[in-house]
Every structure is written in C-alpha cells, then in structure tokens.
Design a protein around this motif. Structure first.
Motif, PDB file in Angstrom:
ATOM      1  N   GLU A 289      12.996  35.681  38.931  1.00  0.00           N
ATOM      2  CA  GLU A 289      12.529  34.674  39.878  1.00  0.00           C
ATOM      3  C   GLU A 289      12.073  35.341  41.185  1.00  0.00           C
ATOM      4  O   GLU A 289      11.081  34.924  41.802  1.00  0.00           O
ATOM      5  N   ALA A 290      12.796  36.378  41.568  1.00  0.00           N
ATOM      6  CA  ALA A 290      12.448  37.070  42.812  1.00  0.00           C
ATOM      7  C   ALA A 290      11.051  37.694  42.739  1.00  0.00           C
ATOM      8  O   ALA A 290      10.283  37.648  43.707  1.00  0.00           O
ATOM      9  N   LEU A 291      10.700  38.276  41.581  1.00  0.00           N
ATOM     10  CA  LEU A 291       9.382  38.898  41.455  1.00  0.00           C
ATOM     11  C   LEU A 291       8.262  37.878  41.624  1.00  0.00           C
ATOM     12  O   LEU A 291       7.232  38.162  42.251  1.00  0.00           O
ATOM     13  N   GLU A 292       8.426  36.701  41.066  1.00  0.00           N
ATOM     14  CA  GLU A 292       7.417  35.652  41.221  1.00  0.00           C
ATOM     15  C   GLU A 292       7.261  35.249  42.687  1.00  0.00           C
ATOM     16  O   GLU A 292       6.148  35.076  43.190  1.00  0.00           O
ATOM     17  N   LEU A 293       8.397  35.120  43.382  1.00  0.00           N
ATOM     18  CA  LEU A 293       8.354  34.720  44.785  1.00  0.00           C
ATOM     19  C   LEU A 293       7.821  35.835  45.687  1.00  0.00           C
ATOM     20  O   LEU A 293       7.205  35.564  46.723  1.00  0.00           O
ATOM     21  N   LEU A 294       8.080  37.068  45.286  1.00  0.00           N
ATOM     22  CA  LEU A 294       7.522  38.184  46.051  1.00  0.00           C
ATOM     23  C   LEU A 294       5.993  38.153  46.050  1.00  0.00           C
ATOM     24  O   LEU A 294       5.348  38.388  47.078  1.00  0.00           O
ATOM     25  N   GLU A 295       5.418  37.878  44.876  1.00  0.00           N
ATOM     26  CA  GLU A 295       3.970  37.788  44.775  1.00  0.00           C
ATOM     27  C   GLU A 295       3.426  36.681  45.670  1.00  0.00           C
ATOM     28  O   GLU A 295       2.363  36.802  46.274  1.00  0.00           O
ATOM     29  N   LYS A 296       4.157  35.589  45.746  1.00  0.00           N
ATOM     30  CA  LYS A 296       3.691  34.425  46.496  1.00  0.00           C
ATOM     31  C   LYS A 296       3.857  34.591  47.999  1.00  0.00           C
ATOM     32  O   LYS A 296       2.954  34.273  48.776  1.00  0.00           O
ATOM     33  N   HIS A 297       5.020  35.089  48.445  1.00  0.00           N
ATOM     34  CA  HIS A 297       5.347  35.077  49.875  1.00  0.00           C
ATOM     35  C   HIS A 297       5.186  36.426  50.576  1.00  0.00           C
ATOM     36  O   HIS A 297       5.099  36.452  51.803  1.00  0.00           O
ATOM     37  N   ARG A 298       5.206  37.523  49.831  1.00  0.00           N
ATOM     38  CA  ARG A 298       5.081  38.865  50.416  1.00  0.00           C
ATOM     39  C   ARG A 298       5.978  39.053  51.646  1.00  0.00           C
ATOM     40  O   ARG A 298       5.491  39.334  52.745  1.00  0.00           O
ATOM     41  N   PRO A 299       7.299  38.924  51.496  1.00  0.00           N
ATOM     42  CA  PRO A 299       8.197  39.081  52.651  1.00  0.00           C
ATOM     43  C   PRO A 299       8.244  40.536  53.114  1.00  0.00           C
ATOM     44  O   PRO A 299       7.865  41.455  52.384  1.00  0.00           O
ATOM     45  N   ASP A 300       8.733  40.719  54.339  1.00  0.00           N
ATOM     46  CA  ASP A 300       8.915  42.071  54.862  1.00  0.00           C
ATOM     47  C   ASP A 300      10.185  42.718  54.343  1.00  0.00           C
ATOM     48  O   ASP A 300      10.246  43.947  54.181  1.00  0.00           O
ATOM     49  N   VAL A 301      11.208  41.890  54.094  1.00  0.00           N
ATOM     50  CA  VAL A 301      12.523  42.393  53.683  1.00  0.00           C
ATOM     51  C   VAL A 301      13.058  41.549  52.523  1.00  0.00           C
ATOM     52  O   VAL A 301      12.866  40.324  52.497  1.00  0.00           O
ATOM     53  N   VAL A 302      13.723  42.204  51.574  1.00  0.00           N
ATOM     54  CA  VAL A 302      14.472  41.513  50.508  1.00  0.00           C
ATOM     55  C   VAL A 302      15.938  41.893  50.637  1.00  0.00           C
ATOM     56  O   VAL A 302      16.276  43.080  50.709  1.00  0.00           O
ATOM     57  N   LEU A 303      16.756  40.856  50.689  1.00  0.00           N
ATOM     58  CA  LEU A 303      18.222  41.036  50.739  1.00  0.00           C
ATOM     59  C   LEU A 303      18.735  40.643  49.360  1.00  0.00           C
ATOM     60  O   LEU A 303      18.707  39.462  49.000  1.00  0.00           O
ATOM     61  N   THR A 304      19.148  41.611  48.531  1.00  0.00           N
ATOM     62  CA  THR A 304      19.448  41.308  47.127  1.00  0.00           C
ATOM     63  C   THR A 304      20.822  41.802  46.692  1.00  0.00           C
ATOM     64  O   THR A 304      21.267  42.872  47.102  1.00  0.00           O
ATOM     65  N   ASP A 305      21.463  40.973  45.861  1.00  0.00           N
ATOM     66  CA  ASP A 305      22.714  41.368  45.233  1.00  0.00           C
ATOM     67  C   ASP A 305      22.426  42.411  44.150  1.00  0.00           C
ATOM     68  O   ASP A 305      21.318  42.484  43.627  1.00  0.00           O
ATOM     69  N   ILE A 306      23.420  43.244  43.827  1.00  0.00           N
ATOM     70  CA  ILE A 306      23.259  44.234  42.771  1.00  0.00           C
ATOM     71  C   ILE A 306      23.462  43.580  41.405  1.00  0.00           C
ATOM     72  O   ILE A 306      22.636  43.711  40.510  1.00  0.00           O
ATOM     73  N   ARG A 307      24.626  42.877  41.238  1.00  0.00           N
ATOM     74  CA  ARG A 307      24.986  42.302  39.939  1.00  0.00           C
ATOM     75  C   ARG A 307      24.387  40.913  39.787  1.00  0.00           C
ATOM     76  O   ARG A 307      24.795  39.982  40.474  1.00  0.00           O
ATOM     77  N   MET A 308      23.390  40.782  38.846  1.00  0.00           N
ATOM     78  CA  MET A 308      22.791  39.481  38.552  1.00  0.00           C
ATOM     79  C   MET A 308      22.395  39.446  37.084  1.00  0.00           C
ATOM     80  O   MET A 308      22.104  40.487  36.488  1.00  0.00           O
ATOM     81  N   PRO A 309      22.382  38.251  36.470  1.00  0.00           N
ATOM     82  CA  PRO A 309      21.954  38.147  35.068  1.00  0.00           C
ATOM     83  C   PRO A 309      20.441  38.380  34.929  1.00  0.00           C
ATOM     84  O   PRO A 309      19.694  38.308  35.909  1.00  0.00           O
TER      85      PRO A 309
END
Length: 538
Positions: free
Chosen positions: A39-59
């Motif tokens: 889901e994050a990759l799709e939103l990255l394409e759309k919003h192009r944020p400067d920073v991503v704050l992401t958890d390590i462990r995710m399904p």
C-alpha cells in the motif's frame, strides 16, 4: 513545508504517530498513511513525500523490502525505520541500506521530535540548494529556446511552437506586431590586444544580456546570440506608431549606453514591423540588410531598413571604379605599399558607393578577375591556400564593417602580390600573355587596343606591333576569332536568337555580325546553324 508518510500495520500506532507529529508545531504535512509496504508503494507514487516513517515488521512487504524498492524509485526519499528491541538487528541492517535514522518502540515524543528536527533541517538545506540552482536551470531553458529559435530562422520556418517555448521561460509575446533588431559589435572599437585575449563570444554574451535588460525595462521581447558576431532581438509591438518610436528610442539607448559603459560601439539594424509571429523572418532579414549599410555610412549607428534602402546617403550614380594603381602593384608583385593601396581603394569604394551591394559587387569582381588570372598562371592554390573561391565570395558579401573588409582585402591582395613576386614575373615580363588572357575573358565587351595596351603598360603602337609578331595576327583579327568561335558554339548548341548571340559575343549590331561571320566561315549564322543541325540528324 516538508511532507511525511506513516507506514505501520497497526492503526492505533499510526494514529499515535499522527498526533505526536501534529503536536510538534505544524512543521510537517502528513500526506498519507499505509498499512504495509504494498500500500505504501502505491501512495508513494501518488504523493511523493519527503520522508517515510515505517515500521520494520509488517505483513506482505516489510519495512526493509519497502526501503530497498523505494530507494530505487525515489532516490531523494528519506526513510526513518521503527523497530522493537527484539528487531534491533533489522534496524541496523536498514541503516546500512541507507535509512536516515531509526526509532525504538514505544516511540518517545522527544526522540521523535529530535529526528524530525534533523530531517527538517536537511529538507530546508536541500530547498535552498535547489533555489540556488534554479536560475541555472532557467538559463539552460533560455539557451534551449534561443537555439531552437536560431534553428528556425536558419531553416526559414518560425512557428507557434517557438512562442510556446518562450512562454515556458516567462516571456509572453501576445501583442499583434513583431520587429527585429540585429546588433553587431564594431570590431574596430575594441583594442586589438583586448580582442585577442578575450573570447569573442563573451562580447556577444555581454551585448545580449545588456539588450535583454533594456527590453525587460521598456518593451516585450527576447534577445539571443544569433551567430559568432551577431546578437538578435525579437520585439513584440502593440498597434500604432508609438511602438515603433519606442523601439527606435530603445535601440539608440542601447547603442549609447554600451558605448558609455564599456567603451565599445555597436551598430544596430532594424527591420520593418510585421503582423503575426510567422512573418517575423522577413523583418529579421531586413534588419540584417540594414546592418550591411554600415559599409557605406560607418558604424556606431542605428540603421533602419526603410531609410537605408530608400535614402541615397551619398551619390547614387553608377561610375567606373578605378583600380589601376592597385592592379599595377599586384601585377608587378610589388609588396611595398600594397596594404595602403588596398585601404585606399576599399575606403574610396565604401564612401562613394550608394549601397553595400555595390561595394560587395566591385570587390567580388576584382577577386574573380584575379582568380581567373591565377588559374591561368597556375598559382591559385598558392594564393588562396586551397580555399574555395565561391565560399570566399560568400564570406566577402557577409562583411558589413569597413575595417574587416580592409583586413580581408589586405590579406588576399597582399598574399597574391607576394605569390607573384616569389614565383613568377609573367605579368611583368610577358605583357602579350597578359593581353591574351584578358581578351579571352572580355571579348564580349567593347574592348579596344588602346585600353589593353594601357593595361599592360605599353605604348599602343608598340603593343600593336609586338602583338602581331608574337601571335601572328593583328589585335582585331584575334578578337574577331574569339568572338566568332563563341558564336559558333552558341549557334550549334542553343536556340538563342541570332540577334542575342550577336550582342552577347561583342558585336555592335546584327548586320555587322552577319557580315563578319560570313567572311570568317563562308556562310551566314542562320545557314551555319541549319548545317550543324542537319549533320547531327545524320
């Protein structure tokens, strides 16, 4: 304001991070949050944020996988990873892969603000660098627009696409009329040492930038370096004569201020206004023609096409130009004083000729005369160094400066005299050979024995005697032979009228031609043509 996206599979944790970031003082814009890496990759394409704050462990796709993929697609993206104590090894691996920082769960407010402050300072620094680079990027776009416009002019095709490109750099040319200025540095206003030590393109760049500043202050338009020696300006004018007057005033101001500020002088050619951008080529060509009049009126002026071609600056009657002293020096291979003679001839021609075309015509005529002569003598290559005579004539016709024309003629005629002096004295020691070559090129003209005797510096009576001894024919007999041979070729190979052939081969009238032709060939010109064609049919 920098933008940030939160990625975590736990909704409550995403909401908690949102709240803490929002409470940090409104310095960040949270553009999205995602439940996992996909889901994050799709939103990255759309919003192009400067920073991503992401958890390590995710399904499905964890933070490490997201970081690797995002780094390839978005090189400028800053990543901060969040991990528990038991996943600290993953956090270190993430840092080695390029993560900006890491946070440990549960995330503490002060630690989050510390990381965000560092990210904000980096973002501000990057923004400042980009702003500093922006003028350079704008200059690149401007250069592209100028190159595109120059190419269009050279092809003879300017279109709406050129205006669209100018619009991209903030130059809106939406008035109905267009005009052109062509500005050329008067090379003789530059000290020779200064000109040699400075890249000539820098002079053009200085003039172009100065012209653009004046345009920005007074009118709508775009200036660009058109060639190694010319700056052009496209001016957009409103309805009415007021626009033309403003253009002339601006051109005069450009000329005066460049002279005042830099001790350089320029000459400016201006065309006539045209309606519509697609017609701009005609006013550009007119500006170049107006600029040529620098030859006959001198530099450091604003020359308007309409005035230049209609006003007779000097005497307009045609006259026969006097080259005798220069020709004698060249023919004798005399080097002493040759440059002064060249300067005198060119200066006299420029001051007395009513148009630059006549200046070019006379210089080219003399060059062609000596090119033919040098070919006969086998010294053309030594004289011109392998240069093509056609290219040389085109180069001469592009010169609009007296000084530059003098320099070019000094080099050409001085070199010719040197070649003659070093290699051959045929022109001096064999006047009959010179006379024969001249007659071969000018038999179609009303050339007299006295005229040619003067050319080879002999008394007419002595020349006549010497000619008969050397050639075995009198001057008149040889001239008649040349004319009849040319007439025979024309009768045999063309459908040209007999009266026209008579005139173009140097006979005063058709009756004289018919009589001489029959005396020489035994038949009339008409009978000769019919006989030759009958033979070809057989």
């Amino acid at each position: 304001m920098p933008t940030i996206m939160i990625v975590d599979d736990e909704a409550i944790f995403r909401r908690g991070l949102r709240a803490m970031i929002a409470d940090s003082g409104g310095d960040w814009d949270i553009v999205a949050d995602a439940r996992d890496g996909y889901e994050a990759l799709e939103l990255l394409e759309k919003h192009r944020p400067d920073v991503v704050l992401t958890d390590i462990r995710m399904p499905r796709m964890d933070g490490l996988q997201l970081q690797h993929i995002a780094r390839e697609r978005f090189p400028e993206l800053q990543v901060v990873v969040i991990s528990g104590y038991e996943d600290f090894s993953y956090a270190r691996q993430s840092m080695r892969s390029g993560a900006r920082d890491y946070l440990m769960k549960p995330v503490e407010r002060e630690e989050l603000l510390r990381v965000l402050d560092g990210l904000k300072r980096d973002w501000q620094s990057r923004q400042s660098e980009q702003q500093q680079e922006q003028p350079f990027e704008g200059q690149e776009l401007r250069q592209k627009a100028a190159a595109y416009l120059v190419a269009g002019i050279m092809r003879g095709s300017v279109q709406q696409a050129h205006l669209d490109l100018l619009s991209q750099i903030g130059i809106e040319l939406n008035e109905p009329f267009f005009n052109c200025m062509v500005i050329k540095l008067d090379k003789d206003s530059v000290d020779d040492d200064r000109y040699r030590k400075t890249d000539p393109s820098l002079f053009q760049l200085y003039i172009q930038q100065f012209v653009q500043e004046m345009i920005d202050l007074r009118m709508k338009g775009f200036s660009f370096v058109f060639s190694d020696s010319e700056v052009a300006a496209l001016i957009n004018l409103p309805y009415g004569e007021g626009g033309e007057k403003r253009l002339l005033d601006m051109a005069e101001s450009v000329r005066r201020q460049i002279k005042s500020l830099s001790n350089l002088t320029v000459t400016i050619g201006i065309g006539r206004p045209v309606k519509g951008f697609e017609s701009m080529l005609s006013t550009f060509r007119e500006a170049q023609v107006a600029l040529l009049y620098r030859l006959v009126v001198g530099g450091d002026k604003v020359l308007v096409y309409e005035q230049a071609v209609q006003q007779q600056f000097l005497r307009s009657e045609r006259r026969k130009w006097s080259w005798e002293a220069l020709e004698q020096a060249i023919n004798e291979g005399r080097l002493h004083g040759i440059h002064e003679l060249v300067d005198s001839v060119v200066l006299e021609l420029c001051e007395q000729a009513p148009t630059p075309e006549l200046v070019h015509q006379q210089i080219c005529k003399l060059l062609i005369h000596y090119y033919e002569l040098s070919e006969d003598l086998g010294i053309a290559k030594a004289w011109l160094g392998g240069r093509d005579i056609r290219a040389l004539l085109i180069e001469i016709c592009s010169i609009s400066s007296r000084t530059e024309l003098m320099e070019q003629c000094r080099q050409l005629f001085g070199n010719l005299a040197a070649v003659i002096a070093a290699g051959s004295k045929q022109l001096e020691s064999d006047p009959i050979s010179l006379a024969l070559r001249y007659m071969k090129r000018h038999y179609s003209e009303p050339v007299t024995l006295t005229e040619i005797a003067d050319r080879v510096y002999l008394n007419p009576a002595y020349f006549s005697t010497l000619f008969k001894q050397r050639v075995g024919k009198t001057f008149i007999e040889h001239m008649t032979e040349l004319r009849i041979e040319d007439a025979k070729k024309r009768l045999a190979s063309t459908d040209e009228k007999i009266a026209s052939i008579a005139e173009s081969t140097g006979f005063s009238n058709i009756r004289h031609f018919n009589r001489v032709f029959k005396n020489e060939t035994g038949v009339t010109p008409k009978e000769y043509r019919e006989r030759i064609r009958q033979q070809h049919k057989v």
